[in-house]
Design an enzyme around this catalytic site. Structure first.
Site, mmCIF file in Angstrom:
data_model
loop_
_atom_site.group_PDB
_atom_site.id
_atom_site.type_symbol
_atom_site.label_atom_id
_atom_site.label_comp_id
_atom_site.label_asym_id
_atom_site.label_seq_id
_atom_site.Cartn_x
_atom_site.Cartn_y
_atom_site.Cartn_z
ATOM 1 N N THR A 71 0.962 -0.843 0.132
ATOM 2 C CA THR A 71 0.056 0.472 0.069
ATOM 3 C C THR A 71 0.741 1.080 0.081
ATOM 4 O O THR A 71 1.996 1.309 0.541
ATOM 5 C CB THR A 71 -0.943 -0.209 1.663
ATOM 6 O OG1 THR A 71 -0.227 0.004 2.347
ATOM 7 C CG2 THR A 71 -2.096 -1.119 1.260
ATOM 8 N N ASP A 141 4.706 2.582 8.511
ATOM 9 C CA ASP A 141 4.154 1.519 8.510
ATOM 10 C C ASP A 141 3.293 0.920 8.142
ATOM 11 O O ASP A 141 3.293 -0.624 7.593
ATOM 12 C CB ASP A 141 4.317 1.461 10.097
ATOM 13 C CG ASP A 141 5.730 1.652 11.049
ATOM 14 O OD1 ASP A 141 6.931 1.628 9.820
ATOM 15 O OD2 ASP A 141 5.294 1.868 12.186
ATOM 16 N N CYS A 142 1.515 1.799 8.044
ATOM 17 C CA CYS A 142 1.075 1.014 7.296
ATOM 18 C C CYS A 142 0.937 1.499 5.847
ATOM 19 O O CYS A 142 0.220 0.808 4.884
ATOM 20 C CB CYS A 142 -0.487 1.882 7.679
ATOM 21 S SG CYS A 142 -0.061 3.698 7.932
ATOM 22 N N TYR A 143 2.138 2.321 5.140
ATOM 23 C CA TYR A 143 2.528 2.710 3.988
ATOM 24 C C TYR A 143 2.872 2.819 3.285
ATOM 25 O O TYR A 143 3.888 3.601 3.156
ATOM 26 C CB TYR A 143 1.512 4.071 3.777
ATOM 27 C CG TYR A 143 -0.242 4.266 3.871
ATOM 28 C CD1 TYR A 143 -1.000 3.636 2.789
ATOM 29 C CD2 TYR A 143 -0.771 4.748 4.483
ATOM 30 C CE1 TYR A 143 -2.485 3.757 2.985
ATOM 31 C CE2 TYR A 143 -1.939 4.981 4.509
ATOM 32 C CZ TYR A 143 -2.553 4.691 3.809
ATOM 33 O OH TYR A 143 -4.310 4.767 4.011
#
Length: 388
Positions: A71, A141-143
């Site tokens: 992502t 961290d999430c993307y």
């Protein structure tokens, strides 16, 4: 004895669904009101369709290009090397129609003569062409993805809406140039010493001339937009609710504007076209038509507006406009401009339209056809737009 005419949008919609509604274009309504008067015209006519097809610089596309592993949170986005604003969410972005490529090789060869920009990206997508998407990210961290490059089509985009902050000007300037050199403007090239006068409006067909006080147009009004369905979502930027008006209620300066939206995937490229303006940049020509319900005699009167009733201010774009001076060189009617020649400072000057009258009429005719076929119902505004 005459009786006051009163109709509702709900009543008119029932007539549309039953195939009984009387629908005229704004051009047809001029003669009808002249022949019958406003009272009889209000009784006989249910809807008047308007139309305009003109460059509308304050336009753009809000889009979402979807996620794929890993992502990404896009920090910078370009389509065919034209920058889009990405400070929205992970894969949301907005591309303005006047935006130009980060690097424009043609501009190095012909300075000031722009050929491609955001409007062309929008038209390319609408015509089914693939455009190159490029994204940069700082990574989280999430993307975690930092870069993405691929071809996308309109069908690939999860969401693609035209979200236009300022369309359908109620009136506008007739632009001339009183300097001794040619100048390049968003109104097109202007020759020195007022050798041409460029103007932009559809006259008696133009939507906001047919409802000058915005009695039927507001938040939620359903419109013909780019060949598909769109909606008015409020006043446009630079909306002026208190313009000077002539005796017929028509503003005699740039005044009302609309903010509109519509699904690009439902539009037709015939009514959404990129425009390259020599020496200035690019713009997007939009076809927009607004149905005016004839609720009473006043609306019949307003929709009977003719080209001769519409006055526009002549402004000098060589000296006054860039310096913020509001001086007018006088007023001229749209009917006079349509003759191809007007008087400026006592001299005959060629009048050049930026708005396509034939396409504006086509928009009004197409909207009329959709209503007559029962495929387009009217909506009532849920919130008015200030007009006085």
């Amino acid at each position: 004895m005459t009786h006051e005419v009163k109709k509702t949008v709900a009543e008119i919609n029932r007539r549309i669904e039953q195939g009984k509604a009387v629908v005229l274009t704004a051009a047809e309504m001029v003669e009808t009101v002249r022949r019958l008067g406003k009272v009889k015209a209000a009784k006989e006519v249910d809807v008047v369709t308007t139309g305009t097809f003109s460059p509308m610089c304050s336009s753009g596309m809000l889009f979402n290009f979807g996620q794929e592993p890993p992502t990404l949170k896009a920090q910078k986005v370009r389509l065919n090397n034209v920058p889009a604003h990405a400070g929205l969410a992970a894969v949301d972005a907005y591309i303005g129609c006047t935006e130009l490529p980060k690097e424009d090789p043609l501009n190095k060869i012909h300075p000031g003569r722009f050929k491609y920009g955001g409007a062309h990206v929008i038209e390319d997508l609408l015509r089914g062409k693939a455009v190159r998407l490029f994204c940069e990210s700082y990574g989280t961290d999430c993307y975690p993805r930092r870069e993405l490059e691929k071809d996308v089509t309109l069908a690939d985009l999860k969401y693609a809406q035209l979200l236009n902050p300022r369309n359908c000007y109620q009136n506008y300037n007739v632009a001339v140039n009183l300097t001794s050199r040619i100048i390049y403007t968003y109104m097109g090239p202007l020759k020195p010493n007022a050798r041409n006068a460029n103007f932009a409006t559809a006259g008696e067909l133009s939507p906001l001339f047919n409802d000058p006080y915005l009695k039927t147009i507001g938040l939620g009004t359903r419109i013909f937009m780019g060949g598909g369905v769109g909606y008015v979502i409020g006043a446009g930027t630079q909306h002026d609710p208190k313009p000077k008006r002539n005796e017929r209620g028509i503003p005699i300066s740039a005044s009302g504007t609309l903010m509109v939206k519509g699904d690009l995937k439902g539009m037709n490229p015939r009514y959404v076209r990129a425009v390259s303006i020599l020496g200035y940049g690019v713009s997007l020509a939009m076809g927009i038509g607004i149905p005016i319900p004839i609720l009473n005699e006043d609306m019949a009167f307003f929709t009977g507006v003719s080209d001769a009733d519409i006055e526009m201010p002549i402004k000098d774009y060589g000296h006054d406009y860039p310096n913020g001076v509001g001086r007018s060189l006088g007023l001229v009617t749209y009917a006079e401009c349509r003759t191809g020649e007007i008087m400026v400072n006592g001299k005959k000057t060629q009048a050049v339209p930026l708005t396509s009258l034939s396409m504006s009429l086509e928009v009004a005719e197409k909207l009329k056809e959709k209503i007559q076929q029962g495929k387009f119902l009217l909506t009532e505004p849920v919130e008015p737009i200030p007009s006085e």
